[in-house]
Design a protein around this motif. Sequence first.
Motif, PDB file in Angstrom:
ATOM      1  N   UNK A   6      -2.774  16.015  -2.058  1.00  0.00           N
ATOM      2  CA  UNK A   6      -1.708  15.872  -3.053  1.00  0.00           C
ATOM      3  C   UNK A   6      -2.264  15.385  -4.382  1.00  0.00           C
ATOM      4  N   UNK A   7      -3.257  14.503  -4.341  1.00  0.00           N
ATOM      5  CA  UNK A   7      -3.880  14.019  -5.572  1.00  0.00           C
ATOM      6  C   UNK A   7      -4.675  15.141  -6.247  1.00  0.00           C
ATOM      7  N   UNK A   8      -5.327  15.968  -5.425  1.00  0.00           N
ATOM      8  CA  UNK A   8      -6.143  17.058  -5.972  1.00  0.00           C
ATOM      9  C   UNK A   8      -5.274  18.109  -6.658  1.00  0.00           C
ATOM     10  N   UNK A   9      -4.199  18.513  -5.993  1.00  0.00           N
ATOM     11  CA  UNK A   9      -3.352  19.571  -6.538  1.00  0.00           C
ATOM     12  C   UNK A   9      -2.295  19.050  -7.508  1.00  0.00           C
ATOM     13  N   UNK A  10      -1.953  17.750  -7.398  1.00  0.00           N
ATOM     14  CA  UNK A  10      -0.950  17.151  -8.291  1.00  0.00           C
ATOM     15  C   UNK A  10      -1.521  15.873  -8.910  1.00  0.00           C
ATOM     16  N   UNK A  11      -2.509  16.003  -9.799  1.00  0.00           N
ATOM     17  CA  UNK A  11      -3.155  14.789 -10.350  1.00  0.00           C
ATOM     18  C   UNK A  11      -2.211  13.896 -11.145  1.00  0.00           C
ATOM     19  N   UNK A  12      -1.132  14.448 -11.673  1.00  0.00           N
ATOM     20  CA  UNK A  12      -0.151  13.631 -12.397  1.00  0.00           C
ATOM     21  C   UNK A  12       1.098  13.421 -11.550  1.00  0.00           C
TER      22      UNK A  12
ATOM     23  N   UNK B 273       0.832  -1.209   0.000  1.00  0.00           N
ATOM     24  CA  UNK B 273       0.000   0.000   0.000  1.00  0.00           C
ATOM     25  C   UNK B 273       0.860   1.249   0.000  1.00  0.00           C
ATOM     26  N   UNK B 274       1.912   1.246   0.821  1.00  0.00           N
ATOM     27  CA  UNK B 274       2.828   2.388   0.859  1.00  0.00           C
ATOM     28  C   UNK B 274       3.474   2.623  -0.506  1.00  0.00           C
ATOM     29  N   UNK B 275       3.862   1.546  -1.165  1.00  0.00           N
ATOM     30  CA  UNK B 275       4.483   1.670  -2.494  1.00  0.00           C
ATOM     31  C   UNK B 275       3.521   2.329  -3.476  1.00  0.00           C
ATOM     32  N   UNK B 276       2.279   1.873  -3.481  1.00  0.00           N
ATOM     33  CA  UNK B 276       1.284   2.438  -4.396  1.00  0.00           C
ATOM     34  C   UNK B 276       1.043   3.918  -4.109  1.00  0.00           C
ATOM     35  N   UNK B 277       0.940   4.277  -2.829  1.00  0.00           N
ATOM     36  CA  UNK B 277       0.730   5.680  -2.467  1.00  0.00           C
ATOM     37  C   UNK B 277       1.896   6.547  -2.916  1.00  0.00           C
ATOM     38  N   UNK B 278       3.118   6.063  -2.713  1.00  0.00           N
ATOM     39  CA  UNK B 278       4.307   6.840  -3.083  1.00  0.00           C
ATOM     40  C   UNK B 278       4.384   7.023  -4.596  1.00  0.00           C
ATOM     41  N   UNK B 279       4.058   5.978  -5.360  1.00  0.00           N
ATOM     42  CA  UNK B 279       4.076   6.082  -6.815  1.00  0.00           C
ATOM     43  C   UNK B 279       3.100   7.159  -7.283  1.00  0.00           C
ATOM     44  N   UNK B 280       1.905   7.175  -6.704  1.00  0.00           N
ATOM     45  CA  UNK B 280       0.887   8.148  -7.096  1.00  0.00           C
ATOM     46  C   UNK B 280       1.298   9.558  -6.681  1.00  0.00           C
ATOM     47  N   UNK B 281       1.839   9.698  -5.471  1.00  0.00           N
ATOM     48  CA  UNK B 281       2.240  11.021  -4.992  1.00  0.00           C
ATOM     49  C   UNK B 281       3.376  11.587  -5.833  1.00  0.00           C
ATOM     50  N   UNK B 282       4.388  10.770  -6.087  1.00  0.00           N
ATOM     51  CA  UNK B 282       5.536  11.258  -6.838  1.00  0.00           C
ATOM     52  C   UNK B 282       5.253  11.433  -8.313  1.00  0.00           C
TER      53      UNK B 282
END
Length: 360
Positions: free
Chosen positions: A336-342, A268-277
């Motif tokens: 972070x997803x809202x302001x950085x969707x990519x 789960x942490x890996x998936x979150x970090x991939x999306x955030x970065x």
Amino acid sequence: MLNQLLSGDLPRSRALSATLLLILLGLALAPFLTSGARPLNTAATICVYIVLVASYDLLLGYTGIVSFAHTMFFGIGAYGVGLGLSSGDPTWGAAFAGLLLALLLTLVLALVVGLFALRVRAIFYAMITLAVASSFSVLASQLSDLTGGEDGKTFTVPELLTPGFRLVESELFGRAIDGKLITYYIVFGGCLLLFLFLLRLVNSPFGRVLQAIRENEFRAEALGYRTVLYRIWANVLAALVAALAGALMALWLRYVGPKTMLGFEVMTDILLIVVIGGMGTMYGAVVGATLFIIAQNYLKSLMAEGSAALEGVPLLAQALHPDRWMLWLGVLFVLSIYFFPVGIVGKLRSRKITARSPCN
């Protein structure tokens, strides 16, 4: 020189370049900039997670493969080193023998999973990898005589890496050159080399084909590329790098356990970090892992200080109670997803491209 070192994949953004340079210097000088075990442990964890997340992004961001088996390979690497060092005298030979066996097992499992599962698509492949990873985690928990079961297993390391070892008697910038410091720089150096390898890989002709498969597998196949073979190789390379990251983590912690190395929380942490970065960029792993691990380690203590400072405002003090740190971590993720969707890196690079556009 820098362009060659980064395989031609420059940050292409001043803000991103400054951020990456700050992270690199912070991790390289962490033992001399901080004191105490917690900051150094945070820095070592960031190093390992950068490589772990980057290797997963090779699958998800560059090839379009959704896999839940990545923690299994991470755990195999960790258990290989841990069991090798705990089975007898803690020598370098035992450590490398355990690592070699772990890499061989990783190679076999990655090939098997790739051969039997990569021919199916999307959610079906994800479910197969989840089942395989869950089975391996249960197996590690039940083989208590070998793995230590749910409690895991602690082990000793070669004398060079023990805290009591001194390379030189004198200190360097107020820091003793001991085994802990040497271990940290082995982790830092190993992770840096693995990251540069992945950066070279994704910017090679092989990496370009993977991106073509991600964008349109049918067209890539029509051009003559054996897409299944490329997907299998991507799976194998990502698994081997994840196993090496697990070995470095075990060497740092001097401990292996199913929850720490094989737990679904790690995935789960890996998936979150991939999306955030940001998916499809190696630098996203650097920025995302740094922000996430720092928040994971220090958000709770910062909330405790904030709650204490706002005792006069009971509602705010209760909202910032440290027991609610997971809630606020989730809020930060949503923002972070809202302001950085990519992703953060994707946003910074898109701003650079927009700034260069002749329409502006």
